[in-house]
Structures are given as structure tokens and as C-alpha cells.
Design a protein around this motif. Structure first.
Motif, short mmCIF file in Angstrom:
data_model
loop_
_atom_site.label_atom_id
_atom_site.label_comp_id
_atom_site.label_asym_id
_atom_site.label_seq_id
_atom_site.Cartn_x
_atom_site.Cartn_y
_atom_site.Cartn_z
N ALA A 152 -30.50 -41.34 52.03
CA ALA A 152 -30.54 -40.49 50.84
C ALA A 152 -29.59 -39.31 50.99
CB ALA A 152 -31.97 -40.02 50.59
N MET A 153 -29.42 -38.82 52.21
CA MET A 153 -28.50 -37.69 52.44
C MET A 153 -27.06 -38.10 52.13
SD MET A 153 -28.26 -34.57 53.05
CE MET A 153 -29.84 -34.09 53.67
N ASP A 154 -26.68 -39.34 52.45
CA ASP A 154 -25.34 -39.82 52.11
C ASP A 154 -25.14 -39.83 50.60
OD1 ASP A 154 -24.55 -40.40 54.82
OD2 ASP A 154 -25.77 -42.22 54.72
N LEU A 155 -26.15 -40.30 49.88
CA LEU A 155 -26.07 -40.35 48.42
C LEU A 155 -26.02 -38.94 47.84
CD1 LEU A 155 -26.04 -41.99 45.83
CD2 LEU A 155 -28.54 -42.10 45.94
N LEU A 156 -26.85 -38.05 48.35
CA LEU A 156 -26.87 -36.66 47.89
C LEU A 156 -25.53 -35.97 48.16
CD1 LEU A 156 -28.46 -34.29 46.69
CD2 LEU A 156 -29.24 -33.78 49.01
#
Length: 165
Positions: A152-156
Motif C-alpha cells: 500500500a505504501m508503494d501505491l500511496l
């Protein structure tokens, strides 16, 4: 029922459009995340060596892939340390003793919207690409190649860096 749940339907490829008011990034392909090549562990790596490798390379997790290319699961630094400290695994045990074998896969051509749905219930997804391979007698088979691990951090990070004004 999960069959009436739109997010489940998107995650499993039965629906494409879930949200009426999709964010600007919803239909962008996963390949646009430009993920770095993953660190991959073979199943014979010990828990001790996995911990050392993950810490040295600065990774939180790594896919465990057999030499045949079969994705066996995912090993995480925290789960490995917790399992060893709790006595459920020994430092000398293979990482296969501490892997998560329940994981989601996503392709480069899948949308960030689909990835978002996958990440709602998972800490990560393994990005794969299917490749046709031929053996000596000319028969072919499809092999999945691990291209990355996405969180999710990559997407954010992607959405915040590229946010439309």
C-alpha cells in the motif's frame, strides 16, 4: 456472500469497474509503479540467513521461489523473528517453515484500482508475469516470473508524487 461483494469480484477478475467516482489513478497499469527488482529467496535458505539477508539489503519481505519457478510464498522479517523467538521455528530451519502461503498475485497489465482492492485485505501483492517456456521435447508450459512485491505504501507514494493538480 463474497459473490455479491464488488471488491471481491474485482480482486478475482470478475468485475472491472467498481467505483462510480474513481480516482484519477484507478485505470493506470501496475507497470507504471516502476517497482524495483525483488529480492528472492530459495526454499533452502535458513531462517537465520533470511533474517541476515533481509536486514542487510533493507527489505521487509521477500518471495520464496523454488528453482522450478513455483512461488511458494512470502517470508517477512517480522514473522521470521517472531516465529524464532516464540520457539515455533529454529534459526537453522528452512524459511518454508515461516512463509505466508496465502498471498495475492497481480499482473503488470492489471489496474491500480484492482491493486487497491487487493491491498485492502492484504499487506502486499506479488507482481507476476506469465511467460511461455519450452522444454527439450518441444512441449510448452506457462511459468510465472516474480517481477516485484507491491505494498500500500508503494501505491500511496505513486499517487502522492503524481497527483493531478
Amino acid at each position: 456472500s463474497k459473490f455479491l461483494n464488488d471488491k471481491w469480484m474485482v480482486k478475482n477478475g470478475f468485475l472491472n469497474d467498481v467505483q462510480e467516482h474513481k480516482p484519477w489513478w484507478w485505470n493506470i497499469k501496475v507497470q507504471k509503479l516502476n517497482l524495483s527488482a525483488p529480492l528472492i529467496l530459495l526454499p533452502e535458505v535458513s531462517c537465520q540467513k533470511a533474517i541476515e539477508i533481509l536486514q542487510e539489503k533493507g527489505y521487509d519481505q521477500a518471495p520464496v521461489v523454488a528453482e522450478s519457478g513455483l512461488i511458494l510464498g512470502m517470508v517477512t522479517l517480522s514473522n521470521t523473528l517472531t516465529s524464532v523467538l516464540a520457539g515455533n521455528a529454529q534459526f537453522s530451519d528452512s524459511v518454508t517453515k515461516v512463509i505466508y502461503d496465502q498471498f495475492s498475485k497481480i499482473g503488470l497489465e492489471d489496474s491500480l484500482g484492482k491493486l487497491s482492492c487487493v491491498l485492502e485485505n492484504n499487506h502486499f501483492a506479488i507482481v507476476v508475469h506469465e511467460q511461455m517456456q519450452f522444454n527439450g521435447n518441444g512441449s510448452s508450459f506457462m511459468k510465472q516470473m516474480v517481477l516485484g512485491v507491491v505494498t500500500a505504501m508503494d501505491l500511496l507514494t505513486f499517487t502522492s508524487r503524481n497527483e493531478k493538480k
